[in-house]
Design an enzyme around this catalytic site. Structure first.
Site, PDB file in Angstrom:
ATOM      1  N   ASN A 107       0.872  -1.172   0.000  1.00  0.00           N
ATOM      2  CA  ASN A 107       0.000   0.000   0.000  1.00  0.00           C
ATOM      3  C   ASN A 107       0.907   1.219   0.000  1.00  0.00           C
ATOM      4  O   ASN A 107       1.482   1.553   1.029  1.00  0.00           O
ATOM      5  CB  ASN A 107      -0.905  -0.034   1.245  1.00  0.00           C
ATOM      6  CG  ASN A 107      -1.732   1.224   1.380  1.00  0.00           C
ATOM      7  OD1 ASN A 107      -1.754   2.070   0.480  1.00  0.00           O
ATOM      8  ND2 ASN A 107      -2.417   1.353   2.515  1.00  0.00           N
ATOM      9  N   SER A 118       3.566  -1.907  10.308  1.00  0.00           N
ATOM     10  CA  SER A 118       5.019  -1.924  10.511  1.00  0.00           C
ATOM     11  C   SER A 118       5.644  -3.276  10.167  1.00  0.00           C
ATOM     12  O   SER A 118       6.574  -3.722  10.835  1.00  0.00           O
ATOM     13  CB  SER A 118       5.381  -1.505  11.941  1.00  0.00           C
ATOM     14  OG  SER A 118       4.933  -0.187  12.198  1.00  0.00           O
ATOM     15  N   LYS A 121       0.127   4.202  -0.243  1.00  0.00           N
ATOM     16  CA  LYS A 121      -0.526   5.375   0.368  1.00  0.00           C
ATOM     17  C   LYS A 121      -0.305   6.600  -0.534  1.00  0.00           C
ATOM     18  O   LYS A 121      -0.274   6.450  -1.756  1.00  0.00           O
ATOM     19  CB  LYS A 121      -0.016   5.573   1.797  1.00  0.00           C
ATOM     20  CG  LYS A 121      -0.183   4.292   2.635  1.00  0.00           C
ATOM     21  CD  LYS A 121       0.010   4.491   4.109  1.00  0.00           C
ATOM     22  CE  LYS A 121      -0.159   3.147   4.824  1.00  0.00           C
ATOM     23  NZ  LYS A 121      -0.100   3.271   6.285  1.00  0.00           N
ATOM     24  N   HIS A 145      -9.512   1.191   4.872  1.00  0.00           N
ATOM     25  CA  HIS A 145      -8.245   1.419   5.577  1.00  0.00           C
ATOM     26  C   HIS A 145      -8.478   2.361   6.758  1.00  0.00           C
ATOM     27  O   HIS A 145      -9.282   3.291   6.671  1.00  0.00           O
ATOM     28  CB  HIS A 145      -7.203   1.995   4.619  1.00  0.00           C
ATOM     29  CG  HIS A 145      -5.824   1.957   5.199  1.00  0.00           C
ATOM     30  ND1 HIS A 145      -5.376   2.895   6.107  1.00  0.00           N
ATOM     31  CD2 HIS A 145      -4.811   1.065   5.052  1.00  0.00           C
ATOM     32  CE1 HIS A 145      -4.148   2.585   6.469  1.00  0.00           C
ATOM     33  NE2 HIS A 145      -3.780   1.479   5.847  1.00  0.00           N
ATOM     34  N   GLU A 200      -6.827   4.752   7.848  1.00  0.00           N
ATOM     35  CA  GLU A 200      -6.607   6.175   7.569  1.00  0.00           C
ATOM     36  C   GLU A 200      -7.849   6.788   6.938  1.00  0.00           C
ATOM     37  O   GLU A 200      -8.190   7.946   7.196  1.00  0.00           O
ATOM     38  CB  GLU A 200      -5.361   6.340   6.683  1.00  0.00           C
ATOM     39  CG  GLU A 200      -4.085   6.083   7.485  1.00  0.00           C
ATOM     40  CD  GLU A 200      -2.926   5.496   6.704  1.00  0.00           C
ATOM     41  OE1 GLU A 200      -2.920   5.534   5.463  1.00  0.00           O
ATOM     42  OE2 GLU A 200      -2.003   4.969   7.365  1.00  0.00           O
ATOM     43  N   GLU A 233      -5.261  -4.768  10.581  1.00  0.00           N
ATOM     44  CA  GLU A 233      -4.262  -3.713  10.753  1.00  0.00           C
ATOM     45  C   GLU A 233      -4.546  -2.967  12.055  1.00  0.00           C
ATOM     46  O   GLU A 233      -5.353  -2.029  12.068  1.00  0.00           O
ATOM     47  CB  GLU A 233      -4.312  -2.731   9.581  1.00  0.00           C
ATOM     48  CG  GLU A 233      -3.992  -3.375   8.245  1.00  0.00           C
ATOM     49  CD  GLU A 233      -3.417  -2.375   7.252  1.00  0.00           C
ATOM     50  OE1 GLU A 233      -2.372  -2.692   6.671  1.00  0.00           O
ATOM     51  OE2 GLU A 233      -3.979  -1.281   7.088  1.00  0.00           O
ATOM     52  N   GLY A 276       2.552   2.529  10.735  1.00  0.00           N
ATOM     53  CA  GLY A 276       3.466   3.647  10.556  1.00  0.00           C
ATOM     54  C   GLY A 276       4.177   4.069  11.831  1.00  0.00           C
ATOM     55  O   GLY A 276       4.813   5.119  11.876  1.00  0.00           O
TER      56      GLY A 276
HETATM   57  P1  13P Z   1       3.094   0.547   7.637  1.00  0.00           P
HETATM   58  O1  13P Z   1       3.614  -0.752   7.063  1.00  0.00           O
HETATM   59  O2  13P Z   1       3.800   1.747   7.102  1.00  0.00           O
HETATM   60  O3  13P Z   1       2.993   0.506   9.115  1.00  0.00           O
HETATM   61  O4  13P Z   1       1.579   0.700   7.078  1.00  0.00           O
HETATM   62  C1  13P Z   1       0.720  -0.365   7.199  1.00  0.00           C
HETATM   63  C2  13P Z   1      -0.516  -0.076   6.439  1.00  0.00           C
HETATM   64  O5  13P Z   1      -1.285   0.793   6.788  1.00  0.00           O
HETATM   65  C3  13P Z   1      -0.758  -0.843   5.214  1.00  0.00           C
HETATM   66  O6  13P Z   1      -2.039  -0.616   4.713  1.00  0.00           O
END
Ligand code: 13P
Length: 257
Positions: free
Chosen positions: A9, A214, A11, A96, A98, A168, A174
Protein backbone atom coordinates in the site's frame (compact mmCIF):
# COMPACT_ATOMS: atom_id res chain seq x y z
CA UNK A 1 -4.61 -24.34 1.24
CA UNK A 2 -4.57 -20.56 1.33
CA UNK A 3 -2.07 -18.92 -1.00
CA UNK A 4 0.02 -16.27 0.67
CA UNK A 5 -0.57 -12.67 -0.41
CA UNK A 6 1.79 -9.72 0.00
CA UNK A 7 0.43 -6.34 -1.06
CA UNK A 8 2.13 -2.97 -0.99
CA UNK A 9 0.00 0.00 0.00
CA UNK A 10 1.94 2.96 -1.28
CA UNK A 11 -0.53 5.37 0.37
CA UNK A 12 0.00 9.00 -0.77
CA UNK A 13 3.62 8.43 -1.79
CA UNK A 14 5.72 8.47 -4.98
CA UNK A 15 5.58 10.75 -8.01
CA UNK A 16 5.17 9.66 -11.62
CA UNK A 17 8.83 8.80 -12.13
CA UNK A 18 9.51 7.18 -8.76
CA UNK A 19 6.28 5.15 -9.01
CA UNK A 20 7.32 3.67 -12.35
CA UNK A 21 10.86 3.06 -11.15
CA UNK A 22 9.59 1.21 -8.09
CA UNK A 23 7.13 -0.82 -10.14
CA UNK A 24 9.71 -1.69 -12.80
CA UNK A 25 12.19 -2.71 -10.12
CA UNK A 26 9.64 -5.03 -8.57
CA UNK A 27 8.63 -6.50 -11.91
CA UNK A 28 12.28 -7.28 -12.49
CA UNK A 29 12.71 -9.22 -9.26
CA UNK A 30 9.26 -10.86 -9.50
CA UNK A 31 9.18 -11.50 -13.25
CA UNK A 32 6.55 -14.24 -13.16
CA UNK A 33 3.69 -15.23 -10.89
CA UNK A 34 5.05 -16.97 -7.78
CA UNK A 35 3.80 -20.42 -6.89
CA UNK A 36 3.23 -19.69 -3.21
CA UNK A 37 2.58 -15.96 -3.03
CA UNK A 38 0.35 -13.47 -4.79
CA UNK A 39 2.00 -10.04 -5.00
CA UNK A 40 0.30 -6.71 -5.61
CA UNK A 41 1.11 -3.01 -5.48
CA UNK A 42 -1.45 -0.30 -4.83
CA UNK A 43 -0.14 3.07 -6.06
CA UNK A 44 -1.97 6.40 -5.92
CA UNK A 45 -4.71 6.87 -8.56
CA UNK A 46 -2.73 9.14 -10.93
CA UNK A 47 -0.06 6.46 -11.39
CA UNK A 48 -2.26 3.38 -11.81
CA UNK A 49 -1.96 3.25 -15.59
CA UNK A 50 1.80 3.77 -15.67
CA UNK A 51 2.43 1.32 -12.84
CA UNK A 52 0.08 -1.15 -14.52
CA UNK A 53 2.14 -0.92 -17.70
CA UNK A 54 5.38 -1.35 -15.72
CA UNK A 55 4.20 -4.56 -14.02
CA UNK A 56 2.30 -6.00 -17.01
CA UNK A 57 3.28 -9.60 -17.66
CA UNK A 58 5.21 -9.87 -14.37
CA UNK A 59 4.26 -11.60 -11.14
CA UNK A 60 3.03 -8.32 -9.66
CA UNK A 61 -0.66 -7.38 -9.80
CA UNK A 62 -2.11 -3.88 -9.71
CA UNK A 63 -4.46 -2.64 -7.01
CA UNK A 64 -6.04 0.65 -5.95
CA UNK A 65 -6.35 2.21 -2.51
CA UNK A 66 -9.98 3.30 -2.66
CA UNK A 67 -13.00 3.60 -4.96
CA UNK A 68 -16.46 5.13 -5.05
CA UNK A 69 -19.45 2.77 -5.14
CA UNK A 70 -21.66 4.50 -7.71
CA UNK A 71 -21.54 3.91 -11.43
CA UNK A 72 -19.73 6.58 -13.49
CA UNK A 73 -21.49 9.93 -13.33
CA UNK A 74 -21.61 13.23 -11.49
CA UNK A 75 -19.33 12.55 -8.50
CA UNK A 76 -16.64 15.19 -8.72
CA UNK A 77 -13.31 13.99 -7.45
CA UNK A 78 -14.28 10.34 -7.19
CA UNK A 79 -13.13 7.25 -9.11
CA UNK A 80 -15.47 4.51 -10.33
CA UNK A 81 -15.01 0.74 -10.18
CA UNK A 82 -15.25 0.62 -13.98
CA UNK A 83 -12.25 2.95 -14.20
CA UNK A 84 -10.12 0.78 -11.94
CA UNK A 85 -11.02 -2.31 -13.96
CA UNK A 86 -10.30 -0.43 -17.17
CA UNK A 87 -6.70 0.33 -16.13
CA UNK A 88 -6.09 -3.24 -15.03
CA UNK A 89 -6.70 -3.20 -11.29
CA UNK A 90 -7.23 -6.65 -9.85
CA UNK A 91 -7.65 -5.44 -6.27
CA UNK A 92 -8.93 -2.51 -4.28
CA UNK A 93 -8.14 -1.73 -0.64
CA UNK A 94 -11.26 -0.67 1.27
CA UNK A 95 -11.83 0.50 4.82
CA UNK A 96 -8.25 1.42 5.58
CA UNK A 97 -7.97 2.95 9.05
CA UNK A 98 -6.61 6.17 7.57
CA UNK A 99 -9.79 6.52 5.54
CA UNK A 100 -11.91 5.62 8.54
CA UNK A 101 -10.15 8.06 10.88
CA UNK A 102 -9.14 10.94 8.60
CA UNK A 103 -11.79 10.81 5.86
CA UNK A 104 -14.64 9.74 8.13
CA UNK A 105 -15.53 6.50 6.36
CA UNK A 106 -18.10 4.44 8.24
CA UNK A 107 -18.80 0.73 8.10
CA UNK A 108 -22.03 1.57 6.26
CA UNK A 109 -20.16 3.39 3.50
CA UNK A 110 -17.46 0.72 3.35
CA UNK A 111 -20.12 -1.96 2.94
CA UNK A 112 -21.61 -0.08 -0.02
CA UNK A 113 -18.17 -0.02 -1.61
CA UNK A 114 -17.49 -3.70 -0.85
CA UNK A 115 -20.82 -4.78 -2.30
CA UNK A 116 -20.44 -2.64 -5.42
CA UNK A 117 -16.93 -3.97 -6.10
CA UNK A 118 -17.99 -7.59 -5.63
CA UNK A 119 -21.01 -7.08 -7.88
CA UNK A 120 -18.68 -5.80 -10.59
CA UNK A 121 -16.07 -8.51 -10.09
CA UNK A 122 -13.36 -6.40 -8.47
CA UNK A 123 -11.78 -8.29 -5.53
CA UNK A 124 -11.48 -6.41 -2.25
CA UNK A 125 -8.85 -6.15 0.51
CA UNK A 126 -11.00 -5.13 3.49
CA UNK A 127 -9.10 -3.54 6.38
CA UNK A 128 -10.17 -3.79 10.01
CA UNK A 129 -8.34 -3.02 13.23
CA UNK A 130 -8.58 -1.46 16.67
CA UNK A 131 -6.99 1.70 18.06
CA UNK A 132 -4.61 1.64 21.01
CA UNK A 133 -7.32 2.96 23.34
CA UNK A 134 -9.67 0.20 22.19
CA UNK A 135 -7.01 -2.46 22.77
CA UNK A 136 -6.18 -1.09 26.21
CA UNK A 137 -9.89 -1.17 27.07
CA UNK A 138 -10.04 -4.85 26.03
CA UNK A 139 -12.32 -3.89 23.14
CA UNK A 140 -10.25 -5.42 20.32
CA UNK A 141 -12.55 -8.33 19.56
CA UNK A 142 -15.71 -6.25 19.94
CA UNK A 143 -14.32 -3.62 17.54
CA UNK A 144 -13.34 -6.27 15.00
CA UNK A 145 -16.80 -7.84 15.26
CA UNK A 146 -18.49 -4.50 14.63
CA UNK A 147 -16.24 -3.61 11.70
CA UNK A 148 -16.59 -7.04 10.09
CA UNK A 149 -20.37 -7.15 10.51
CA UNK A 150 -20.81 -3.59 9.25
CA UNK A 151 -18.36 -3.69 6.37
CA UNK A 152 -19.52 -7.09 5.13
CA UNK A 153 -23.25 -6.37 5.52
CA UNK A 154 -25.05 -7.81 2.52
CA UNK A 155 -22.07 -9.86 1.33
CA UNK A 156 -23.07 -13.47 0.65
CA UNK A 157 -20.84 -16.47 1.34
CA UNK A 158 -20.38 -17.08 -2.39
CA UNK A 159 -18.86 -13.61 -2.82
CA UNK A 160 -16.32 -14.15 -0.05
CA UNK A 161 -14.02 -15.90 -2.52
CA UNK A 162 -13.22 -12.37 -3.73
CA UNK A 163 -12.57 -10.84 -0.31
CA UNK A 164 -9.27 -10.71 1.54
CA UNK A 165 -9.28 -9.38 5.11
CA UNK A 166 -6.39 -7.24 6.39
CA UNK A 167 -6.01 -7.00 10.15
CA UNK A 168 -4.26 -3.71 10.75
CA UNK A 169 -4.07 -2.63 14.39
CA UNK A 170 -4.12 1.16 14.14
CA UNK A 171 -1.44 1.53 16.82
CA UNK A 172 0.99 -0.50 14.69
CA UNK A 173 0.53 1.46 11.46
CA UNK A 174 3.47 3.65 10.56
CA UNK A 175 4.65 3.64 14.16
CA UNK A 176 7.42 1.07 13.98
CA UNK A 177 5.55 -0.82 16.70
CA UNK A 178 4.52 -4.22 15.39
CA UNK A 179 1.95 -6.47 16.98
CA UNK A 180 3.62 -9.42 18.66
CA UNK A 181 3.20 -12.69 16.87
CA UNK A 182 0.81 -13.74 19.66
CA UNK A 183 -1.29 -10.59 19.30
CA UNK A 184 -1.46 -11.01 15.53
CA UNK A 185 -2.29 -14.72 15.65
CA UNK A 186 -4.93 -14.17 18.31
CA UNK A 187 -6.68 -11.43 16.31
CA UNK A 188 -6.46 -13.43 13.09
CA UNK A 189 -7.91 -16.50 14.76
CA UNK A 190 -10.71 -14.37 16.15
CA UNK A 191 -11.45 -13.04 12.66
CA UNK A 192 -11.45 -16.56 11.24
CA UNK A 193 -13.88 -17.70 13.90
CA UNK A 194 -16.05 -14.70 13.13
CA UNK A 195 -16.08 -15.77 9.46
CA UNK A 196 -17.07 -19.26 10.51
CA UNK A 197 -20.01 -18.09 12.57
CA UNK A 198 -21.18 -15.43 10.09
CA UNK A 199 -20.67 -17.69 7.06
CA UNK A 200 -19.49 -21.28 7.36
CA UNK A 201 -16.34 -23.34 8.00
CA UNK A 202 -15.44 -23.43 4.30
CA UNK A 203 -15.42 -19.63 4.01
CA UNK A 204 -13.43 -19.36 7.24
CA UNK A 205 -10.85 -21.87 5.99
CA UNK A 206 -10.51 -20.31 2.54
CA UNK A 207 -10.44 -16.59 3.33
CA UNK A 208 -7.00 -15.02 3.45
CA UNK A 209 -6.31 -12.77 6.43
CA UNK A 210 -3.31 -10.46 6.01
CA UNK A 211 -1.49 -8.66 8.80
CA UNK A 212 -0.60 -4.98 8.38
CA UNK A 213 1.27 -2.60 10.66
CA UNK A 214 5.02 -1.92 10.51
CA UNK A 215 5.79 -5.15 8.65
CA UNK A 216 9.41 -5.18 7.56
CA UNK A 217 12.10 -7.62 6.51
CA UNK A 218 13.11 -8.20 10.14
CA UNK A 219 9.68 -9.21 11.47
CA UNK A 220 7.94 -10.63 8.39
CA UNK A 221 9.01 -14.25 8.78
CA UNK A 222 7.83 -14.65 12.38
CA UNK A 223 4.48 -13.00 11.63
CA UNK A 224 3.94 -15.00 8.45
CA UNK A 225 4.69 -18.25 10.24
CA UNK A 226 1.57 -17.84 12.37
CA UNK A 227 -1.04 -20.35 11.26
CA UNK A 228 -3.77 -17.77 10.63
CA UNK A 229 -1.57 -15.08 9.06
CA UNK A 230 -1.85 -15.49 5.29
CA UNK A 231 0.25 -12.59 4.14
CA UNK A 232 0.99 -8.92 4.72
CA UNK A 233 -0.35 -5.52 3.76
CA UNK A 234 2.76 -3.38 3.78
CA UNK A 235 3.00 0.40 3.92
CA UNK A 236 6.41 2.01 4.42
CA UNK A 237 8.44 -1.08 3.58
CA UNK A 238 6.70 -1.42 0.22
CA UNK A 239 8.27 1.80 -1.07
CA UNK A 240 11.67 0.29 -1.79
CA UNK A 241 12.34 -2.91 -3.70
CA UNK A 242 15.08 -3.86 -1.25
CA UNK A 243 12.65 -3.57 1.67
CA UNK A 244 9.66 -5.20 -0.02
CA UNK A 245 11.36 -8.17 -1.66
CA UNK A 246 12.50 -9.83 1.61
CA UNK A 247 8.88 -9.74 2.82
CA UNK A 248 7.77 -11.49 -0.37
CA UNK A 249 10.57 -14.03 0.11
CA UNK A 250 9.52 -14.60 3.72
CA UNK A 251 5.98 -15.31 2.53
CA UNK A 252 7.30 -17.72 -0.08
CA UNK A 253 8.93 -19.86 2.55
CA UNK A 254 6.41 -19.48 5.38
CA UNK A 255 4.81 -22.70 6.47
CA UNK A 256 1.19 -23.18 5.52
CA UNK A 257 -1.17 -25.95 6.41
P1 13P B 1 3.09 0.55 7.64
O1 13P B 1 3.61 -0.75 7.06
O2 13P B 1 3.80 1.75 7.10
O3 13P B 1 2.99 0.51 9.12
O4 13P B 1 1.58 0.70 7.08
C1 13P B 1 0.72 -0.37 7.20
C2 13P B 1 -0.52 -0.08 6.44
O5 13P B 1 -1.29 0.79 6.79
C3 13P B 1 -0.76 -0.84 5.21
O6 13P B 1 -2.04 -0.62 4.71
Amino acid sequence: MRKMFVAGNWKMNTLAQSAVELASGLAQVVPARLANVDVAVCPPFPFLSAVGAAVAGSGVDLGAQNVWFEKPGAYTGEVAIEMLADVGCRWVILGHSERRAILGETDALISKKVNACLAKGLPVILCVGETLAERQANQTEAVLNTQMAGSLAGVEASAMAHVVIAYEPVWAIGTGVTATTEQAQSAHLHLRKWLESRYNPAVAAATRILYGGSVKAQNAASLLEQPDVDGALVGGASLKVDDFLPIIRAAETARKS
